[in-house]
Design a protein around this motif. Structure first.
Motif, PDB file in Angstrom:
ATOM      1  N   UNK A   1      24.863  33.141  32.551  1.00 43.32           N
ATOM      2  CA  UNK A   1      25.675  32.018  33.031  1.00 43.32           C
ATOM      3  C   UNK A   1      27.147  32.406  33.176  1.00 43.32           C
ATOM      4  N   UNK A   2      27.616  33.196  32.237  1.00 44.16           N
ATOM      5  CA  UNK A   2      29.002  33.642  32.329  1.00 44.16           C
ATOM      6  C   UNK A   2      29.212  34.603  33.496  1.00 44.16           C
ATOM      7  N   UNK A   3      28.298  35.526  33.634  1.00 47.38           N
ATOM      8  CA  UNK A   3      28.460  36.541  34.690  1.00 47.38           C
ATOM      9  C   UNK A   3      28.401  35.901  36.075  1.00 47.38           C
ATOM     10  N   UNK A   4      27.522  34.934  36.256  1.00 52.08           N
ATOM     11  CA  UNK A   4      27.447  34.252  37.553  1.00 52.08           C
ATOM     12  C   UNK A   4      28.743  33.506  37.857  1.00 52.08           C
ATOM     13  N   UNK A   5      29.290  32.868  36.839  1.00 49.65           N
ATOM     14  CA  UNK A   5      30.531  32.126  37.051  1.00 49.65           C
ATOM     15  C   UNK A   5      31.670  33.085  37.407  1.00 49.65           C
ATOM     16  N   UNK A   6      31.738  34.192  36.689  1.00 46.60           N
ATOM     17  CA  UNK A   6      32.758  35.187  37.022  1.00 46.60           C
ATOM     18  C   UNK A   6      32.574  35.736  38.434  1.00 46.60           C
ATOM     19  N   UNK A   7      31.335  35.831  38.870  1.00 42.43           N
ATOM     20  CA  UNK A   7      31.084  36.408  40.200  1.00 42.43           C
ATOM     21  C   UNK A   7      31.711  35.570  41.308  1.00 42.43           C
ATOM     22  N   UNK A   8      31.867  34.272  41.092  1.00 38.73           N
ATOM     23  CA  UNK A   8      32.495  33.433  42.124  1.00 38.73           C
ATOM     24  C   UNK A   8      33.918  33.927  42.376  1.00 38.73           C
ATOM     25  N   UNK A   9      34.614  34.180  41.281  1.00 38.31           N
ATOM     26  CA  UNK A   9      35.983  34.672  41.423  1.00 38.31           C
ATOM     27  C   UNK A   9      36.020  36.083  42.003  1.00 38.31           C
ATOM     28  N   UNK A  10      35.244  36.973  41.419  1.00 39.52           N
ATOM     29  CA  UNK A  10      35.357  38.372  41.813  1.00 39.52           C
ATOM     30  C   UNK A  10      34.909  38.591  43.261  1.00 39.52           C
ATOM     31  N   UNK A  11      33.784  38.023  43.640  1.00 42.12           N
ATOM     32  CA  UNK A  11      33.327  38.249  45.017  1.00 42.12           C
ATOM     33  C   UNK A  11      34.260  37.623  46.045  1.00 42.12           C
ATOM     34  N   UNK A  12      34.746  36.420  45.733  1.00 42.52           N
ATOM     35  CA  UNK A  12      35.651  35.752  46.669  1.00 42.52           C
ATOM     36  C   UNK A  12      36.935  36.566  46.856  1.00 42.52           C
TER      37      UNK A  12
END
Lengths: 155, 155, 155, 155, 155, 155, 155, 155
Positions: free
Chosen positions: A65-76
């Motif tokens: 859950x944490x990694x997916x949430x971080x992915x929003x920031x990093x990929x964007x």
């Protein structure tokens, strides 16, 4: 000749002050850049998912859950960057850094690696896709100064 | 009717004053354009890689490091341009100019060539992909004036 | 492990036998490749436009009609290629070869350059975007043998 | 209902027999798959660049030439794959595996990770982008059997 | 050198025998092409929507249902074509032909126009995006013969 | 809720005052739009190519040079538009308008047609790809008011 | 005129025999189609994730693992389809069907909806993006017969 | 570190105050976001098509004209969003919300679902493609606070 603000994403290691050194370096030179990057507070980055959406008994889903949430920031932010800098420190697996490099490569965003010589062989595939390999944050700053403004260090 | 600032990338020859002539031409007419281009200091463009990241014994890698670094600027700015102008001068191979034209063609960015008549036959494939072929910087300025503002030279 | 037929587009010089040497090399090794390329009959390539669609008084449009017609073949086949080989011979401007390299670069198709050492400096931007630079058709054949089948020359 | 042959790229670790186990597993079940992957002869993969294009004194460029040549195969086959399996073994940095995962993610190709539980935390960003995480080659085979043919293990 | 089958979409006028003439022309020459196109039975093309999905009182929706159904065929086949031929006859508005040309242009598919001289001025924007303009089906056949096989008419 | 400025490209007929009516309509309502379009001075649009780059004896190339130059403006502005309005007047072939509609369709830009009922059947393919068909500039203004601000005419 | 095999993805409801009726319909007419679709064994579709990768205590993650695994099949096959048929039955939420329609819309794949009149208002956004709306599997078969072969029902 | 304004599209249910709660939540925290969404006046959303372009006797086309007009707004704003929030309420079919989720998925735009636990099983395919699943508007606000500013709720 141009007033473009260049966006530089700083990916990877969060245990040394390399981001600060690049930040102060580009600031001293007055380079027209905007520096972006992941959330670098280690504990928050690990726990953000459960802190916001509720606890998980299973550690795997806690991390997920944490990694997916971080992915929003990093990929964007990677997708919006003109250049990505990918830093590999001396320790740890740092697979997320290599993942970001692969992501940038497939998204056609130029990236520069930043790592000590001891990693050269293990990083040869990652370096092969890079537009440059640097040893120090200072070299990153100089590279940005040249790319953006044509400033070159005294030879 | 529109307030768009058009971005024009000026690719190619660095030995004559064609960029300056276009710059002053669009300035005189008050065209809403931003002109971009490669680093045009020849020596810096050749040596930037080793000056920043360290010397190479092998001239091939010396050139390679510099060319890769320059590509960050050129590819980024070409990809952001509305129009690319590709200039071929009288002398030299100028393969980088033809490379930029091919890059623009595949990236669906319209380009205008600028070259003397003596190159017409050798440049026929490059001209075939262009939206126009010009002989003088003045014609480039007039073309921009028409495309952007509908101004046309007196007939 | 795979039965894929690799498509290799051979771009550039039409005055030496390099295409034939690659053709016989991959044939001898039984590599699963399909070789494609432009029409290499020089006169036909120049005159195809007017021969089919009618004469032009102006040489520029004579060339233009032919170059546009050739572009249908070259762009289609480059876009379908797995790998592009771009050959620069000793003589001539060969801007179409550099154009093809730029086109492949923007279309994310890996390309290998093939040229003598005397062109190294002038081709540094073109080489910088390549996955390899070769001196001989034999090296191209060996590179294909390795990429496709993992065959490597005896060391 | 469909005769599609699914292409599965097997990325990562080259020190255990996981590729062979998947190969025999899909063969036993008669799954319509084509398995692809990198060149897995370690020494050849390291030295291919210099073996074909000539020696380099500098170890960095020795590695670089090889890694670029390997990238032609890996990027082409990943881009053509329906599914990528990314294996992380117990040892080594394996940054190329994480790089491939990031590449697949940005190219919108679904990937499944395959790794022991000890790597779970360090791989959380890589797992977050995956469609599944497996512990054994047998699970990969079963996942392919379900995805392609709807076969499910007895519960 | 290649065994590629080229797909040619024949768009536009349905009142003369130009498709048949191209079909027999490519057949006589044994060109490796597959010819595709819209449904050319005028009445069926108009009424297909209501014939299949039920009548409409309003003629606009009668036409709309048919045109949408036809678009599945036309857009799919244009998108898969290597080359589109767009024919404008002497009569009628033929806006669908111009629409197909614009569609091909934005989809980066090369197209050749085929029309009488009387339409030259009115079609100048459509012709400007074409790789060639032909007057006769015979010229189309010759163009395909050259593009695909390098055959050129006797001069 | 949003401050977005919507860009609306007005394509097609240049013989009536429909652009002015839309311009004043959106102005009266204070809609946050930027209206763009082609150069609408008919003679300049025809002659711009030769006026800038030199005369052509052949009328076809005279038109061709102008049409290519105009395409830089039209394609760039269509590609940047949020919505394209395509107007067909009572007279003329207006193939460029249908071409623009096809271009917008393939580029995934929503377009609204604007034409009298007499063209309904001939425009059915063009209308089928549109998000709406309008009879009056007033309806275009109302549609923009709804799309952008949720304002709806009194019922 | 063409030998293309059309791929039709059948999305949605799994509780009636609509897929079988389309399958036998296209078979009777000898249409050159390949029909694809999701795994339609309800229980397997729900439990595949845990059956293969291990049980989950939390029902949410139980479902999640299964849904992600199914997405590999559904997204891959939708992306490869020429046409998607989206069926909404009388009962249930069927959000996955609407999701598939949205996915097809953004991926520019034409889709046809198939649903009873009672859903018309609730499905108006989904229908608006469709190329046709059908009431019966028979109409789908007739639409495919027309699109692919130009066969039209007797009027 | 960055001044980016994040654009968040709020899709789905229009019968509760969830949009207002997110709006006030992000406002209280001073998050740099721009919130966008569909027209949420139910009656206007249903009737906009006929109100602007004229009445339809057939209810299906009445709905169709409105839904197409709304799609201009929704698709444009979803395509420009950094993040989409998709809300499913307790009641109604809400197929448009699932459609928007599928659209975002195919367009590679990260989305977060917001729904009560009773929908978990029926929404498992939609949740599987999401980067997070939330139960309350408050969690959405906290997620945005973390993604954008790294703010995390007190644990």
């Amino acid at each position: 000749m141009t007033q473009k603000i260049w966006t530089i994403y700083l990916s990877g290691e969060i245990h040394s002050d390399w981001r600060e050194r690049i930040t102060s370096g580009v600031s001293e030179r007055g380079l027209p850049v905007e520096l972006t990057g992941p959330i670098t507070v280690h504990e928050d980055s690990d726990d953000c998912g459960v802190a916001i959406f509720g606890a998980e008994e299973n550690k795997y889903w806690h991390d997920h859950k944490g990694a997916l949430l971080n992915s929003v920031r990093t990929r964007t932010l990677i997708a919006e960057a003109d250049i990505v800098v990918v830093r590999f420190g001396e320790k740890y697996k740092q697979w997320n850094a290599a993942f970001d490099a692969g992501f940038a490569a497939a998204a056609d965003i130029p990236y520069i690696t930043l790592h000590p010589a001891e990693h050269d062989h293990a990083l040869k595939e990652v370096d092969a896709g890079a537009v440059a390999m640097a040893r120090t944050p200072q070299q990153i700053v100089e590279a940005l100064g040249y790319i953006i403004c044509g400033k070159i260090p005294v030879r």
